[in-house]
Design an enzyme around this catalytic site. Sequence first.
Site, PDB file in Angstrom:
ATOM      1  N   CYS A   2     -28.833  15.400  -5.811  1.00  0.00           N
ATOM      2  CA  CYS A   2     -29.287  15.182  -7.464  1.00  0.00           C
ATOM      3  C   CYS A   2     -30.562  15.886  -7.718  1.00  0.00           C
ATOM      4  CB  CYS A   2     -29.181  13.752  -7.832  1.00  0.00           C
ATOM      5  SG  CYS A   2     -27.750  12.923  -7.431  1.00  0.00           S
ATOM      6  N   ARG A  27     -29.463  22.875  -4.480  1.00  0.00           N
ATOM      7  CA  ARG A  27     -29.458  21.730  -3.711  1.00  0.00           C
ATOM      8  C   ARG A  27     -28.238  21.111  -3.684  1.00  0.00           C
ATOM      9  NH1 ARG A  27     -34.847  19.076  -3.960  1.00  0.00           N
ATOM     10  NH2 ARG A  27     -33.740  17.151  -3.820  1.00  0.00           N
ATOM     11  N   TRP A  74     -25.290  14.656  -7.994  1.00  0.00           N
ATOM     12  CA  TRP A  74     -24.175  15.014  -6.822  1.00  0.00           C
ATOM     13  C   TRP A  74     -23.538  13.504  -6.476  1.00  0.00           C
ATOM     14  CZ3 TRP A  74     -24.070  12.661  -1.604  1.00  0.00           C
ATOM     15  CH2 TRP A  74     -23.364  13.361  -0.751  1.00  0.00           C
ATOM     16  N   ASN A 102     -32.092   9.559  -9.563  1.00  0.00           N
ATOM     17  CA  ASN A 102     -31.618  10.084  -8.206  1.00  0.00           C
ATOM     18  C   ASN A 102     -31.643   8.939  -7.306  1.00  0.00           C
ATOM     19  OD1 ASN A 102     -31.434  12.813  -8.881  1.00  0.00           O
ATOM     20  ND2 ASN A 102     -33.219  13.447  -7.878  1.00  0.00           N
ATOM     21  N   GLY A 103     -30.737   8.665  -6.226  1.00  0.00           N
ATOM     22  CA  GLY A 103     -30.910   7.644  -5.251  1.00  0.00           C
ATOM     23  C   GLY A 103     -29.525   6.817  -5.537  1.00  0.00           C
ATOM     24  N   GLU A 485     -24.704  24.281  16.771  1.00  0.00           N
ATOM     25  CA  GLU A 485     -25.269  24.796  15.454  1.00  0.00           C
ATOM     26  C   GLU A 485     -24.344  26.003  14.969  1.00  0.00           C
ATOM     27  OE1 GLU A 485     -27.074  23.958  13.202  1.00  0.00           O
ATOM     28  OE2 GLU A 485     -27.816  25.750  12.197  1.00  0.00           O
ATOM     29  N   LYS A 489     -22.375  25.606  11.253  1.00  0.00           N
ATOM     30  CA  LYS A 489     -22.591  26.906  10.465  1.00  0.00           C
ATOM     31  C   LYS A 489     -20.741  27.103   9.939  1.00  0.00           C
ATOM     32  CE  LYS A 489     -25.705  26.419   9.306  1.00  0.00           C
ATOM     33  NZ  LYS A 489     -26.809  25.455   9.704  1.00  0.00           N
ATOM     34  N   GLU A 492     -19.111  24.259   7.730  1.00  0.00           N
ATOM     35  CA  GLU A 492     -20.091  23.757   6.241  1.00  0.00           C
ATOM     36  C   GLU A 492     -19.522  25.170   5.366  1.00  0.00           C
ATOM     37  OE1 GLU A 492     -24.131  22.877   6.578  1.00  0.00           O
ATOM     38  OE2 GLU A 492     -24.517  24.330   7.811  1.00  0.00           O
ATOM     39  N   HIS A 508     -12.523  18.918  30.818  1.00  0.00           N
ATOM     40  CA  HIS A 508     -12.337  17.466  30.583  1.00  0.00           C
ATOM     41  C   HIS A 508     -11.604  16.981  29.301  1.00  0.00           C
ATOM     42  CE1 HIS A 508     -14.636  17.245  34.144  1.00  0.00           C
ATOM     43  NE2 HIS A 508     -15.449  17.992  33.571  1.00  0.00           N
ATOM     44  N   LYS A 607     -28.532  20.301  -0.541  1.00  0.00           N
ATOM     45  CA  LYS A 607     -29.386  20.692   0.487  1.00  0.00           C
ATOM     46  C   LYS A 607     -30.654  19.847   1.030  1.00  0.00           C
ATOM     47  CE  LYS A 607     -31.839  24.022   2.329  1.00  0.00           C
ATOM     48  NZ  LYS A 607     -31.258  24.585   3.435  1.00  0.00           N
TER      49      LYS A 607
HETATM   50  C1  F6R Z   1     -26.956  22.362   7.895  1.00  0.00           C
HETATM   51  C2  F6R Z   1     -28.035  21.406   7.083  1.00  0.00           C
HETATM   52  C3  F6R Z   1     -28.198  20.072   7.217  1.00  0.00           C
HETATM   53  C4  F6R Z   1     -29.524  19.690   7.475  1.00  0.00           C
HETATM   54  C5  F6R Z   1     -29.766  18.157   7.207  1.00  0.00           C
HETATM   55  C6  F6R Z   1     -31.263  17.829   7.803  1.00  0.00           C
HETATM   56  O1  F6R Z   1     -26.786  23.725   7.714  1.00  0.00           O
HETATM   57  O2  F6R Z   1     -28.678  22.213   6.393  1.00  0.00           O
HETATM   58  O3  F6R Z   1     -27.468  19.701   8.233  1.00  0.00           O
HETATM   59  O4  F6R Z   1     -30.146  20.507   8.471  1.00  0.00           O
HETATM   60  O5  F6R Z   1     -29.375  17.494   6.118  1.00  0.00           O
HETATM   61  O6  F6R Z   1     -31.954  18.169   6.588  1.00  0.00           O
HETATM   62  P1  F6R Z   1     -33.671  18.306   6.727  1.00  0.00           P
HETATM   63  O7  F6R Z   1     -33.838  19.239   7.967  1.00  0.00           O
HETATM   64  O8  F6R Z   1     -34.072  18.873   5.470  1.00  0.00           O
HETATM   65  O9  F6R Z   1     -34.029  17.044   7.201  1.00  0.00           O
END
Ligand code: F6R
Length: 612
Positions: A2, A27, A74, A102-103, A485, A489, A492, A508, A607
């Site tokens: 949000c 975001r 959001w 927000n929250g 990772e 990627k 997502e 395993h 984000k």
């Molecule tokens: C994946 C991604 C999320 C963030 C996670 C932590 O691409 O962006 O998994 O890494 O939400 O976010 P930060 O680093 O901002 O605490």
Amino acid sequence: MCGIVGYTGSDPAGPVLLAGLRRLEYRGYDSAGVAILDGSRMAVRKKAGRVKALEESLGELPAIGSCGISHTRWATHGPANDRNAHPHVGGTGEGTVAVVHNGVIENHAALRQDLEAAGVVFRSQTDTEVIAHLIAVELGDGDDLYEAVQRVLPKLEGTYGLAVVSPRCPGQIVGARLGSPLVVGLGDNEHLLASDPAAIAPHTARVAYLQDDEVVRLTPTDFEIRHRERGSITPRIDRIDWSPVASELGNHAHYMQKEIHEQPETVRDACRGRLRRGEGTAAFGGLNMTPRQLRRVRRVVLVACGTSWHAALVGEYLIERLANLPVEVEYAGEFRYRNAPLDDRTLVFVLSQSGETADTLGALRESKRRGHPTLAICNVVGSTIAREADGGIYLHAGPEVGVASTKAFSAQVAVLTLLALHLGRLRQLSFTDGLAVVEALEKVPEALTRVLATELKIIEAAERLSQARSVMYLGRDLHFPVALEGALKLKEISYIHAEGYPTAEMKHGPLALIDPETPSVFVAPRGSLHSKTLSNIEEVRARMGPVIAVGTDGDEELAALADFFLPIPDVLEVVQPLLAVVPLQLLAYHVARIKGCDIDKPRNLAKSVTVE
Ligand code: F6R
């Protein structure tokens, strides 16, 4: 997640609010809305979908006035539709207050029950609407919105960043913060309020960050901040470090692609001024700990979420290898509620790109509450985590806009390599070995440029991967977190199921999944365990599984085993993760592009995750 933007001044509020919301689009959100005051009249417009849909609705039914609040939502409580979009209105008739939030309000159900029993009719399924009704009740027939908001706050359990307007108080916005960021922008005869400085940066660089339990009142010419218990306070004015140019797309199709291509510079910036060739080590300005204090450390705990957690896991391998210190990597959402034993020789680091992740912030506060020195590795200067930590290291990666984190991962891994080197040189790591790491890090930016130049090869592999329904990512040692990772990627942004595993674990259980339709991506640059990985690849091939391999340039044996071979330059093992992750980022990016996915705004994701 949000976003909030508020404006009070002499310009028409609508365009200012819409432009601010657009800057927060990255975001992640699913609906948007505004409440604009025209003297003592209030117009509320809200729409499910993109800010564009809201703009079109304002085109059909304009909202005039030079004071207003706006929001991108959001969804948490109730689906993404027009009704649940913010602002929410409380009071009689067209409403006496409008609120954006927000929250999460955790006691919303009980508050709603009480309000309904008193005859209040709810229009949405959100937790936020209770705030609007509570403020309307407190405001009554009066016109002191600032006081009314302050009387409501003690009734709310949970987290909030709030912006409130009322037609009874023309030209006035009231904001409040507990656990969800808010910043005041100070302009000439105008004031702004936002959840993220990016929203207001084009208007002013002068800002005042609200702290938890603070409430603010803005008018075009004035602003006042009060602490809920301590009364009026003198705000600290900061300058925001945000270059609008750095957040422009340039000639890239998406922010994610732009940010992947920025990584040579990202690593250079993360290391800038921190390498000490003459001593074969690294140095940091903001750790706020002496070498003697750092030498006393017997254990390191790294706490983070998502991609930052994967970077922390690379950090575990690096710190153990270079500094011979035990390291544990914790999910922030688990750590904050677990009774994890920490002794007085444990050093806690939280890692966060945004510096606003609710779980990571909760972990930081829990660690500090227990009396542990808690440091942060963070990108956003002035973020809550950066401000509350006892010290730390900035990434200097610049704004990361793509929801899928890429360059922040590289900056975190670069900083963790520096940290491992620093801790190692305070212990058993020799000057010669330290210097080798310094030299390897210095070469990474140029090596990254060479990896980026292989994009066409990666696109060929992406064509194959885009047909898959499920993909395995495998790596050993330092490359196990890189495999995790890579899998994150892919899932997502392309919505293809992907799993990351340590290569040796394959037999395993997960080997059962391998068939001609299930590709495996091996992260296998030359290193101490290379021959074992080659055997594991044979096992996948024996089951007809397609293989994509990231390996050292010139590794003919690996290239011969793989259907697609993605080369990276030959570098010291400890800096290999910085290179090996890039083909995986590009692979995910091109698969998503081929599939036509919304790369910078993947479905359901945000984000900066400011709710638990
Ligand atoms: C994946 C991604 C999320 C963030 C996670 C932590 O691409 O962006 O998994 O890494 O939400 O976010 P930060 O680093 O901002 O605490």
